[in-house]
Design a protein around this motif. Structure first.
Motif, short mmCIF file in Angstrom:
data_model
loop_
_atom_site.label_atom_id
_atom_site.label_comp_id
_atom_site.label_asym_id
_atom_site.label_seq_id
_atom_site.Cartn_x
_atom_site.Cartn_y
_atom_site.Cartn_z
N ILE A 75 0.83 -1.20 0.00
CA ILE A 75 0.00 0.00 0.00
C ILE A 75 0.86 1.25 0.00
O ILE A 75 0.57 2.22 -0.70
N ARG A 76 1.93 1.24 0.78
CA ARG A 76 2.78 2.43 0.88
C ARG A 76 3.39 2.81 -0.46
O ARG A 76 3.59 3.99 -0.75
N GLY A 77 3.65 1.81 -1.31
CA GLY A 77 4.21 2.10 -2.61
C GLY A 77 3.25 2.82 -3.53
O GLY A 77 3.66 3.42 -4.52
N PRO A 103 -0.56 13.77 -8.07
CA PRO A 103 0.39 12.70 -8.37
C PRO A 103 1.06 12.94 -9.71
O PRO A 103 0.55 13.65 -10.57
N THR A 104 2.24 12.35 -9.88
CA THR A 104 2.91 12.43 -11.17
C THR A 104 2.22 11.47 -12.14
O THR A 104 1.43 10.61 -11.75
N ASP A 110 0.87 3.85 -12.30
CA ASP A 110 1.04 2.74 -11.36
C ASP A 110 -0.29 2.39 -10.69
O ASP A 110 -0.59 1.20 -10.46
N LEU A 111 -1.08 3.40 -10.36
CA LEU A 111 -2.37 3.15 -9.74
C LEU A 111 -3.32 2.45 -10.71
O LEU A 111 -4.01 1.49 -10.33
N ILE A 112 -3.35 2.92 -11.95
CA ILE A 112 -4.24 2.31 -12.93
C ILE A 112 -3.79 0.90 -13.28
O ILE A 112 -4.61 0.01 -13.54
N ALA A 113 -2.48 0.66 -13.24
CA ALA A 113 -1.95 -0.67 -13.58
C ALA A 113 -2.43 -1.74 -12.61
O ALA A 113 -2.39 -2.93 -12.94
N ILE A 114 -2.86 -1.32 -11.43
CA ILE A 114 -3.39 -2.29 -10.46
C ILE A 114 -4.59 -3.02 -11.04
O ILE A 114 -4.83 -4.20 -10.77
N ASP A 118 -5.21 -4.07 -19.33
CA ASP A 118 -6.29 -3.52 -20.15
C ASP A 118 -6.65 -2.11 -19.72
O ASP A 118 -6.91 -1.23 -20.56
N ALA A 119 -6.67 -1.88 -18.40
CA ALA A 119 -7.00 -0.55 -17.89
C ALA A 119 -5.93 0.46 -18.29
O ALA A 119 -6.24 1.61 -18.66
N LEU A 120 -4.66 0.04 -18.23
CA LEU A 120 -3.57 0.94 -18.61
C LEU A 120 -3.62 1.24 -20.11
O LEU A 120 -3.42 2.39 -20.53
N ALA A 121 -3.93 0.23 -20.91
CA ALA A 121 -4.03 0.45 -22.35
C ALA A 121 -5.20 1.37 -22.67
O ALA A 121 -5.12 2.20 -23.60
#
Length: 296
Positions: A75-77, A103-104, A110-114, A118-121
Motif C-alpha cells: 500500500i505504501r508504494g 500525483p505524477t 502505477d495506480l491504474i496498472a493495479i 487492459d485498464a492501462l491500455a
C-alpha cells in the motif's frame, strides 16, 4: 511512543495504538492463510505500528491517525511522497484554504496498472484520442504542473492556484493547444498585471461532431448546439511559481494590489497550527466570531 506523542502531548487525550509486528505474530495461528497472503501483498506484514486518537499536539486539538509503514512496496508504494512548498503569497487571512497534492503521471499509471494491463491500455488510448481528436495534449500540459493545487478564499475573493514547473514551457504547451482548437489565448497588461485569458472550448465542440450527428433536429440538438457554443472563461496571472486562476480579471488585479508578505505555509503554521507540507489533501478555515456564535 513517538506516534503517541504526535497525537497527544497533554497526557489527557485518548490514544490507541497497535504494535503490528507483535499482533501479527500473536494472530498468525488464528488468521486464515488466504487473509494473511492479502496482508503480505499489501505490505502490512512489514508495518511497525498503527496509532489513532484525539488529543493536543503543537498547541492544537487534533484527531489523528498514523501508520508506520515501510517506504516501498504494498500500500505504501501506491501513496506518493509529498513535499508541498505552499509558498503562495496571500492578501490577508483566508477564511478557507484547501490543498491537493497532484500525483505524477508515473504514479497515476502505477495506480491504474493495479486494475490490469487492459485498464492501462485504455488510459493510453484515451490520451491519444484527446491529442488526435480534441487537439488537447493533456500529458504534455500535466507534466508542467509541479504537484500542488490550492484553493483559497480570502479578502479579495475565491481563486485557485497551480504550482508550475516552467512558466515558459507551460505557456508554450497551452498556447499550442489553444491555437489547435482555434481558441487563442489573449494576454493583456492591466495596471501593471499581466493577465492571460482563454475561452476554453466545451468538450462537445472538441469531440462533438459524432455526438451532434447522432441527435435529431429536435430539442436535444438545440441544447447540444447551445452548450457547444459556450466555453469556460479562464483568467490567470503568474505569481512566483504559481498560476493563480480566477473567474474574473478584477480579482487578479486586486490580489496584486493588496499582496502581503505572508505565504500560505506561514499562515497555516502561525494561525492554524498546521503543516500541510506532507499532506495529500488538506482543508482548514477560520471564521470570525465563531466561539460567540456557537456558545450557549
Amino acid at each position: 511512543q513517538a506516534l503517541v506523542d504526535r497525537i497527544d502531548t497533554s497526557g489527557q487525550g485518548l490514544v490507541s495504538w497497535i504494535n503490528v509486528e507483535q499482533a501479527l505474530i500473536a494472530g498468525q495461528l488464528l488468521i486464515p492463510e488466504q487473509v494473511f497472503d492479502q496482508i503480505r501483498k499489501a505490505g502490512l506484514e512489514d508495518a511497525k505500528a498503527v496509532a489513532f486518537g484525539y488529543g493536543v499536539a503543537d498547541g492544537k486539538a487534533r484527531m489523528s491517525f498514523f501508520a508506520d509503514l515501510p517506504d516501498t512496496g504494498g500500500i505504501r508504494g501506491l501513496i506518493p511522497t509529498v513535499d508541498n512548498a505552499l509558498d503562495l503569497p496571500l492578501t490577508g487571512d483566508p477564511t478557507l484554504a484547501m490543498t491537493l497534492a497532484l500525483p505524477t503521471l508515473e504514479e497515476i499509471r502505477d495506480l491504474i496498472a493495479i486494475e490490469g494491463d487492459d485498464a492501462l491500455a485504455e488510459m493510453e488510448a484515451g490520451l491519444e484520442e484527446w491529442r488526435n481528436t480534441g487537439g488537447f495534449d493533456i500529458e504534455a500540459l500535466y507534466e508542467q504542473l509541479d504537484g500542488e493545487a490550492i484553493f483559497v478564499s480570502e479578502p479579495v475573493g475565491f481563486y485557485g492556484a497551480l504550482r508550475i514547473r516552467d512558466k515558459t514551457e507551460f505557456l508554450r504547451v497551452l498556447t499550442e493547444t489553444a491555437d489547435t482548437l482555434e481558441a487563442p489565448i489573449v494576454e493583456k497588461q492591466v495596471n501593471g498585471v499581466t493577465i492571460h485569458y482563454w475561452k476554453m472550448p466545451s468538450l462537445i465542440s472538441m469531440f462533438g461532431e459524432e455526438v451532434m450527428s447522432d441527435q435529431s433536429t429536435g430539442p436535444e440538438q438545440q441544447l447540444l448546439s447551445l452548450y457547444a457554443n459556450n466555453g469556460t472563461h479562464l483568467f490567470w496571472a503568474f505569481d512566483g511559481n504559481y498560476a493563480v486562476i480566477a473567474d474574473t480579471p478584477q480579482l487578479l488585479i486586486d490580489r496584486a494590489r493588496r499582496r502581503s508578505n505572508t505565504t500560505l505555509a506561514a499562515w497555516l503554521s502561525e494561525h492554524q497550527g498546521q503543516s500541510m507540507q506532507h499532506a495529500l489533501f488538506g482543508m482548514t478555515g477560520s471564521m470570525r466570531g465563531l466561539p460567540r456564535t456557537v456558545y450557549h
